[in-house]
Design a protein around this motif. Sequence first.
Motif, PDB file in Angstrom:
ATOM      1  N   THR A 191     -26.141 -22.798   5.165  1.00 46.21           N
ATOM      2  CA  THR A 191     -25.856 -21.292   4.795  1.00 46.21           C
ATOM      3  C   THR A 191     -24.184 -20.806   4.890  1.00 46.21           C
ATOM      4  OG1 THR A 191     -28.071 -20.838   5.682  1.00 46.21           O
ATOM      5  CG2 THR A 191     -26.821 -18.952   5.416  1.00 46.21           C
ATOM      6  N   LEU A 192     -23.564 -21.099   5.800  1.00 43.86           N
ATOM      7  CA  LEU A 192     -22.404 -20.613   6.035  1.00 43.86           C
ATOM      8  C   LEU A 192     -21.206 -20.974   4.802  1.00 43.86           C
ATOM      9  CD1 LEU A 192     -22.087 -20.012   9.795  1.00 43.86           C
ATOM     10  CD2 LEU A 192     -22.526 -18.187   8.129  1.00 43.86           C
ATOM     11  N   PRO A 193     -21.536 -22.465   4.812  1.00 42.52           N
ATOM     12  CA  PRO A 193     -20.550 -23.104   3.707  1.00 42.52           C
ATOM     13  C   PRO A 193     -21.011 -22.553   2.249  1.00 42.52           C
ATOM     14  CG  PRO A 193     -21.328 -24.782   5.028  1.00 42.52           C
ATOM     15  CD  PRO A 193     -21.929 -23.761   5.404  1.00 42.52           C
ATOM     16  N   MET A 194     -22.172 -22.213   2.072  1.00 38.67           N
ATOM     17  CA  MET A 194     -22.640 -22.027   0.686  1.00 38.67           C
ATOM     18  C   MET A 194     -22.441 -20.486   0.651  1.00 38.67           C
ATOM     19  SD  MET A 194     -23.893 -24.062  -1.255  1.00 38.67           S
ATOM     20  CE  MET A 194     -24.605 -25.664  -1.304  1.00 38.67           C
ATOM     21  N   THR A 195     -22.379 -19.529   1.597  1.00 42.23           N
ATOM     22  CA  THR A 195     -21.996 -18.084   1.750  1.00 42.23           C
ATOM     23  C   THR A 195     -20.401 -18.205   1.321  1.00 42.23           C
ATOM     24  OG1 THR A 195     -23.637 -17.479   3.139  1.00 42.23           O
ATOM     25  CG2 THR A 195     -21.867 -16.008   2.881  1.00 42.23           C
ATOM     26  N   ARG A 196     -19.660 -19.000   1.879  1.00 38.65           N
ATOM     27  CA  ARG A 196     -18.226 -18.938   1.781  1.00 38.65           C
ATOM     28  C   ARG A 196     -18.029 -19.217   0.315  1.00 38.65           C
ATOM     29  NH1 ARG A 196     -13.021 -17.653   4.044  1.00 38.65           N
ATOM     30  NH2 ARG A 196     -11.606 -19.269   3.557  1.00 38.65           N
ATOM     31  N   LEU A 197     -18.704 -20.174  -0.088  1.00 38.98           N
ATOM     32  CA  LEU A 197     -18.683 -20.660  -1.454  1.00 38.98           C
ATOM     33  C   LEU A 197     -18.749 -19.564  -2.406  1.00 38.98           C
ATOM     34  CD1 LEU A 197     -17.569 -23.158  -3.156  1.00 38.98           C
ATOM     35  CD2 LEU A 197     -20.104 -23.647  -3.531  1.00 38.98           C
ATOM     36  N   ALA A 198     -19.949 -18.741  -2.292  1.00 39.91           N
ATOM     37  CA  ALA A 198     -20.238 -17.556  -3.002  1.00 39.91           C
ATOM     38  C   ALA A 198     -19.261 -16.409  -2.621  1.00 39.91           C
ATOM     39  CB  ALA A 198     -21.799 -17.097  -2.746  1.00 39.91           C
ATOM     40  N   VAL A 199     -18.890 -16.207  -1.835  1.00 35.90           N
ATOM     41  CA  VAL A 199     -18.095 -14.774  -1.354  1.00 35.90           C
ATOM     42  C   VAL A 199     -16.553 -15.058  -1.944  1.00 35.90           C
ATOM     43  CG1 VAL A 199     -17.477 -15.042   0.907  1.00 35.90           C
ATOM     44  CG2 VAL A 199     -17.925 -12.676   0.254  1.00 35.90           C
ATOM     45  N   GLY A 200     -16.091 -16.344  -1.626  1.00 38.44           N
ATOM     46  CA  GLY A 200     -14.631 -16.574  -1.958  1.00 38.44           C
ATOM     47  C   GLY A 200     -13.962 -16.314  -0.939  1.00 38.44           C
ATOM     48  N   THR A 201     -12.790 -16.085  -1.277  1.00 36.22           N
ATOM     49  CA  THR A 201     -11.612 -15.959  -0.130  1.00 36.22           C
ATOM     50  C   THR A 201     -10.736 -14.649  -0.654  1.00 36.22           C
ATOM     51  OG1 THR A 201      -9.756 -16.981  -1.505  1.00 36.22           O
ATOM     52  CG2 THR A 201     -11.271 -18.441  -0.061  1.00 36.22           C
ATOM     53  N   PRO A 202     -10.163 -14.000   0.485  1.00 32.52           N
ATOM     54  CA  PRO A 202      -9.256 -12.897   0.299  1.00 32.52           C
ATOM     55  C   PRO A 202      -8.095 -13.035  -1.236  1.00 32.52           C
ATOM     56  CG  PRO A 202      -9.323 -13.154   2.466  1.00 32.52           C
ATOM     57  CD  PRO A 202      -9.743 -14.383   1.701  1.00 32.52           C
ATOM     58  N   ASP A 203      -7.951 -14.144  -1.355  1.00 37.93           N
ATOM     59  CA  ASP A 203      -6.922 -14.593  -2.729  1.00 37.93           C
ATOM     60  C   ASP A 203      -7.725 -14.703  -3.705  1.00 37.93           C
ATOM     61  OD1 ASP A 203      -4.644 -14.209  -0.804  1.00 37.93           O
ATOM     62  OD2 ASP A 203      -4.614 -16.623  -0.322  1.00 37.93           O
ATOM     63  N   ALA A 204      -9.087 -15.048  -3.752  1.00 35.46           N
ATOM     64  CA  ALA A 204      -9.924 -15.487  -4.932  1.00 35.46           C
ATOM     65  C   ALA A 204     -11.286 -15.166  -4.446  1.00 35.46           C
ATOM     66  CB  ALA A 204      -9.692 -17.067  -5.269  1.00 35.46           C
ATOM     67  N   PRO A 205     -11.408 -13.751  -4.669  1.00 26.24           N
ATOM     68  CA  PRO A 205     -12.904 -13.269  -4.275  1.00 26.24           C
ATOM     69  C   PRO A 205     -13.807 -13.552  -5.475  1.00 26.24           C
ATOM     70  CG  PRO A 205     -11.208 -11.473  -4.923  1.00 26.24           C
ATOM     71  CD  PRO A 205     -10.675 -12.799  -4.621  1.00 26.24           C
ATOM     72  N   GLN A 206     -15.060 -13.590  -4.931  1.00 28.13           N
ATOM     73  CA  GLN A 206     -16.165 -13.896  -5.989  1.00 28.13           C
ATOM     74  C   GLN A 206     -17.260 -12.718  -5.851  1.00 28.13           C
ATOM     75  OE1 GLN A 206     -16.491 -16.463  -8.203  1.00 28.13           O
ATOM     76  NE2 GLN A 206     -14.251 -17.013  -7.591  1.00 28.13           N
ATOM     77  N   MET A 207     -18.217 -12.973  -5.203  1.00 24.91           N
ATOM     78  CA  MET A 207     -19.401 -11.946  -5.037  1.00 24.91           C
ATOM     79  C   MET A 207     -19.073 -11.134  -3.697  1.00 24.91           C
ATOM     80  SD  MET A 207     -23.005 -14.381  -5.701  1.00 24.91           S
ATOM     81  CE  MET A 207     -22.939 -15.012  -7.148  1.00 24.91           C
TER      82      MET A 207
END
Length: 298
Positions: free
Chosen positions: A22-38
């Motif tokens: 869940t946490l790795p997939m959430t990180r993948l979906a939300v992105g990072t401060p430099d490259a935000p996604q959802m």
Amino acid sequence: MKADEIKGLWLGALGVVIFALTLPMTRLAVGTPDAPQMSGPFIALGRAVVAAGLSALFLLATRAPWPARRDWAPLALTAGGVVFGFPLLTSIAMRHVEAVHASVIVGVLPLATAAVGAWLHRQRPSAGFWACALVGSALVVAFAVLRSGSAGLSIQPADALLLAAMGCAAIGYGYGARLSQHMRAEHVICWALVLALPLTLPWAWASRPHAVLAASAWWAFGYVAVFSMWLGFFAWYRGLALGGTVRVSQVQLLQPFLGMLFAVPLLGERLDALTLGFAVAVIATVFIGKKMPVRAVA
């Protein structure tokens, strides 16, 4: 150990494997401060909407009876913990911390779940059981403090959100497990999701993404919607009902290590010696704690 308890531990372990992603997939979906996604709210509530649609179909296909009047309040508390609280808090936090880091914080969840379960199910864990749980949780807090990068005993705001999320999850797990003692485990999470739909649907629609997102973000969103928010609870709640919330909750101590193993290839994150050392120390407590007696209160 009885056959039902063994089966409950195996089902609990299956649920933990599903939740560990869940946490790795959430990180993948939300992105990072430099490259935000959802956005965090869309991931949390959008996945609940998808899972609620699947739940409605499942409830119809299995001709599930309406919950009894006495079950509506526990269902609302279950939804508050695992449909709203945990997903919202973790989705917001995961943009600011790596999944490997967050996986260690998850180590506090078994203690919180055991505490809620012991209170709800009138169980009395031994002093040795609580000692193991407290040691594991203290290690998690120490890790967060060491990783905060600030002077003094303080932690990052994202870590505080993650710790609050653990409390929400424990409440949702505890009440869901109690409902699973007289309802089908699959129906518990389904009814909780359907009950929450009048709130999750408009909120998810309002926070929907308008920009073009990476395909990986959508795949990750699909995983947390179908597996983390729905199928994982089929095994988890059944396991808690069969094996006992207090005892099966300690299987969650495996979740940090599994989350790290998944985060490294999925996200390219680095697993350093300090993080691995804390994870191994936390996980070691499960092998001691699971042997400690848990007695029912007369």
